[in-house]
Enzyme design. Structure first.
Site, short mmCIF file in Angstrom:
data_model
loop_
_atom_site.label_atom_id
_atom_site.label_comp_id
_atom_site.label_asym_id
_atom_site.label_seq_id
_atom_site.Cartn_x
_atom_site.Cartn_y
_atom_site.Cartn_z
N GLU A 176 0.83 -1.20 0.00
CA GLU A 176 0.00 0.00 0.00
C GLU A 176 0.87 1.26 0.00
O GLU A 176 0.64 2.21 -0.75
CB GLU A 176 -0.91 -0.02 1.24
CG GLU A 176 -2.09 0.92 1.15
CD GLU A 176 -2.98 0.82 2.39
OE1 GLU A 176 -2.74 -0.03 3.26
OE2 GLU A 176 -3.93 1.62 2.48
N ALA A 218 -8.10 2.95 8.82
CA ALA A 218 -7.56 1.92 9.70
C ALA A 218 -6.03 1.86 9.72
O ALA A 218 -5.46 1.33 10.65
CB ALA A 218 -8.13 0.56 9.33
N GLN A 221 0.39 5.17 6.10
CA GLN A 221 1.66 4.77 5.50
C GLN A 221 2.58 5.97 5.30
O GLN A 221 2.10 7.06 4.96
CB GLN A 221 1.45 4.12 4.12
CG GLN A 221 0.82 2.76 4.12
CD GLN A 221 -0.65 2.76 4.50
OE1 GLN A 221 -1.07 2.13 5.46
NE2 GLN A 221 -1.44 3.51 3.77
N1 LIG Z 1 -14.85 13.86 2.79
C1 LIG Z 1 -14.24 13.28 3.81
N2 LIG Z 1 -14.01 13.96 4.95
C2 LIG Z 1 -13.37 13.37 5.97
N3 LIG Z 1 -12.94 12.11 5.96
C3 LIG Z 1 -13.15 11.40 4.86
C4 LIG Z 1 -13.81 11.93 3.73
N4 LIG Z 1 -13.88 10.97 2.77
C5 LIG Z 1 -13.28 9.88 3.28
N5 LIG Z 1 -12.87 10.13 4.55
C6 LIG Z 1 -12.14 9.25 5.46
O1 LIG Z 1 -10.94 8.85 4.84
C7 LIG Z 1 -10.55 7.59 5.36
C8 LIG Z 1 -10.33 6.67 4.18
O2 LIG Z 1 -9.86 5.47 4.67
P1 LIG Z 1 -10.01 4.10 3.87
O3 LIG Z 1 -9.28 4.25 2.60
O4 LIG Z 1 -11.44 3.70 3.79
O5 LIG Z 1 -9.30 3.12 4.89
P2 LIG Z 1 -7.93 2.31 4.84
O6 LIG Z 1 -7.06 2.96 3.81
O7 LIG Z 1 -7.34 2.44 6.21
O8 LIG Z 1 -8.31 0.92 4.51
C9 LIG Z 1 -11.69 7.13 6.29
O9 LIG Z 1 -11.36 7.47 7.61
C10 LIG Z 1 -12.87 7.98 5.82
O10 LIG Z 1 -13.79 8.20 6.85
CA LIG Z 2 -7.10 3.93 1.82
#
Ligand SMILES: Nc1ncnc2c1ncn2[C@@H]1O[C@H](COP(=O)(O)OP(=O)(O)O)[C@@H](O)[C@H]1O
Ligand SMILES: [Ca+2]
Length: 512
Positions: A176, A218, A221
């Site tokens: 990632e 979650a 990086q």
């Molecule tokens: N418009 C936004 N405003 C604030 N936070 C956002 C917005 N869009 C996405 N997020 C946040 O960005 C993060 C994206 O993480 P995600 O890619 O789903 O997880 P991971 O990469 O850890 O598997 C999440 O915490 C989500 O709530």
């Molecule tokens: Ca992500």
């Protein structure tokens, strides 16, 4: 007396002029013909577009990306671009742990959208990949069987789409980090440099690539090319050969340090000192209230180490809106006491000295963009801290009124997220007032979102060659330009030579 002279010389002048005119006309015609031939003969053939699909199955939601590129330029840098993004309705695929068979069908709507964007005759040859990140890594730790079933469900749906299924898997934190770094440097054009840019870079000895900072829900990086590579922590080092150049890259992924899991960790710590089922939280706005259920709270691998028995089943949280207290509160997540290497970030993880510019994307960008802290003129660290402090101090009813269009889940957590981002960068990675402005918060680069998906596809489709592909010495436009210039010079020289050797009378007279 003058009149006969005039009538005597006039016919001679007009003959020379006529010849010159014809010559001029012929030269212009020749030049036009040359240009036309150069332009039409060497024009690239009609573009043959190829497509690829990557699904980013994140912890909070899944995004489907469609990329396109001209087939004949496959190995150039910066030619692949995002043409579509589709946000899958509902939670991330790890959210289907109780109803695993529904994970796949949740993707159908976005797959249909991709079918509309990509011409039907190309469907069969369009690769589709799904990569799941930290949400699924956590589910695999918590319940391997459920994680496998979710992946099978997703695979079944992707196989039933008209595209060429290439795999659905949980990618590692290292991948990632690495693919995020490849994506931004590919899009910024840092891998393949033209001659003069290469020369400039060697003069200024500036770093050739940009580091990548990715904040998810979650995991988070950090990936960059350090100044010196030390072999102390080989698991954090990756080697790439791209376009004929070697890169030694440092990367680390912190599971449980995405912003959603960091909040869960913080609450688990706060709970340790809770006297009853009510908790004051400085990271939420004053007047904000939230109730969380205790039954599943400690099932999560990110909070399970802090598990303790509580005499209540629900926890009531009340906001205090105090930025300084919130920062102190978050500090506990970064254990700086023990470092077995020459330098560390936190929790005893090796981190070489920070080097060069960094592109910070995903939630780093979403949060900073909401707080208006991503303008082209970078803010100082103090300005950023003061903006977040002011935002946290605003009462919840006022914030809610002003941003009624924003999802309450996001809005209520921007204060925490802003404070967490500063803690992670300042306390965790030790960015300082001096190098803070080397962090650039990026949402998109051109038309493509900054994230790991593009790098993943480029790697799996072998679109980034190890060696620099042979390229013609001149670009098409320089070639045509040079052709035209040479033709014009040639025509002028011929014309001049003719004029000098045949010396038309009019000119002889003029010269004498
Ligand atoms: N418009 C936004 N405003 C604030 N936070 C956002 C917005 N869009 C996405 N997020 C946040 O960005 C993060 C994206 O993480 P995600 O890619 O789903 O997880 P991971 O990469 O850890 O598997 C999440 O915490 C989500 O709530
Ligand atoms: Ca992500």
């Amino acid at each position: 007396m003058d009149e006969p002279k005039v009538t005597g010389t006039k016919p001679k002048m007009s003959t020379t002029r006529k010849i010159l005119l014809i010559l001029g006309f012929l030269s212009t015609l020749a030049a036009i013909a040359l240009i036309t031939v150069a332009v039409t003969q060497n024009q690239p053939l009609r573009k043959n577009i190829k497509y690829g699909i990557v699904l980013d199955a994140g912890s909070s939601h899944t995004n489907l990306y469609v990329y396109e590129w001209p087939a004949e330029k496959e190995n150039d840098t910066g030619v692949v671009q995002q043409v579509e993004v589709c946000k899958v309705e509902g939670p991330g695929i790890s959210g289907y742990s109780q109803t695993t068979e529904k994970a796949g069908p949740s993707l159908v709507q976005c797959l249909r959208q991709a079918e509309e964007v990509i011409p039907a005759e190309q469907h069969q040859e369009t690769p589709v990949y799904l990569g799941a990140t930290a949400g699924m890594r956590l589910l695999r730790l918590e319940n391997k069987d459920a994680a496998d079933k979710v992946l099978s469900s997703v695979e079944k749906t992707l196989r039933s789409a008209p595209f060429s299924f290439q795999g659905a898997r949980i990618i590692s934190g290292q991948e990632e980090g690495a693919y995020g770094w490849i994506t931004i440097n590919y899009l910024l054009g840092n891998f393949k440099q033209s001659g003069w840019k290469k020369f400039l870079h060697s003069l200024k000895s500036i770093s050739e690539t940009s580091g990548a900072l990715d904040l998810g829900g979650a995991s988070t990086q950090i990936t960059f090319v350090p100044d010196e590579i030390s072999p102390e922590s080989p698991q954090n080092l990756l080697y790439f050969r791209l376009y004929g150049k070697d890169y030694q890259v440092y990367t680390h992924s912190f599971l449980c340090y995405g912003k959603d899991q960091a909040l869960q960790q913080k609450l688990a710590w706060d709970l340790q000192s809770a006297e009853n089922s009510s908790l004051f939280d400085p990271c939420f706005h004053q007047g904000y209230q939230r109730t969380i259920s205790m039954s599943n709270f400690f099932k999560n691998p990110c909070t399970s180490i802090e598990e303790k028995q509580f005499p209540f089943s629900q926890l009531h949280i009340e906001g205090e809106g105090n930025y300084e207290k919130c920062r102190r509160n978050i500090q506990i997540l970064f254990n700086k006491t023990n470092c077995p290497y020459s330098s560390c970030s936190f929790n005893g993880i090796y981190l070489p000295p920070l080097q060069g510019d960094f592109g910070a994307f995903s939630a780093f960008y979403f949060v900073m963009n909401f707080l208006n802290l991503t303008s082209d003129v970078p803010f100082t660290l103090d300005e950023v801290a003061s903006a977040i402090q002011k935002f946290c101090a605003r009462p919840w009813h006022e914030v809610k009124l002003q941003y009624h269009q924003i999802k309450e889940k996001y809005l209520s957590e921007y204060c925490f997220s802003g404070a967490y981002i500063l803690s992670l960068l300042e306390n965790g990675y030790e960015f300082t007032t001096e190098n803070w402005q080397r962090i650039h918060f990026l949402g998109k680069i051109g038309s493509s979102d900054a994230g790991w998906t593009l790098g993943y596809m480029l790697n799996l489709t072998n679109m980034i060659p190890a060696e620099e592909p042979p390229a013609p010495p001149l670009s098409y436009s320089s070639y045509v330009g040079l052709m035209v210039l040479c033709s014009l010079v040639l025509v002028s020289v011929i014309l001049l030579a003719w004029l000098l050797f045949h010396k038309p009378k009019c000119l002889q007279k003029g010269i004498v």
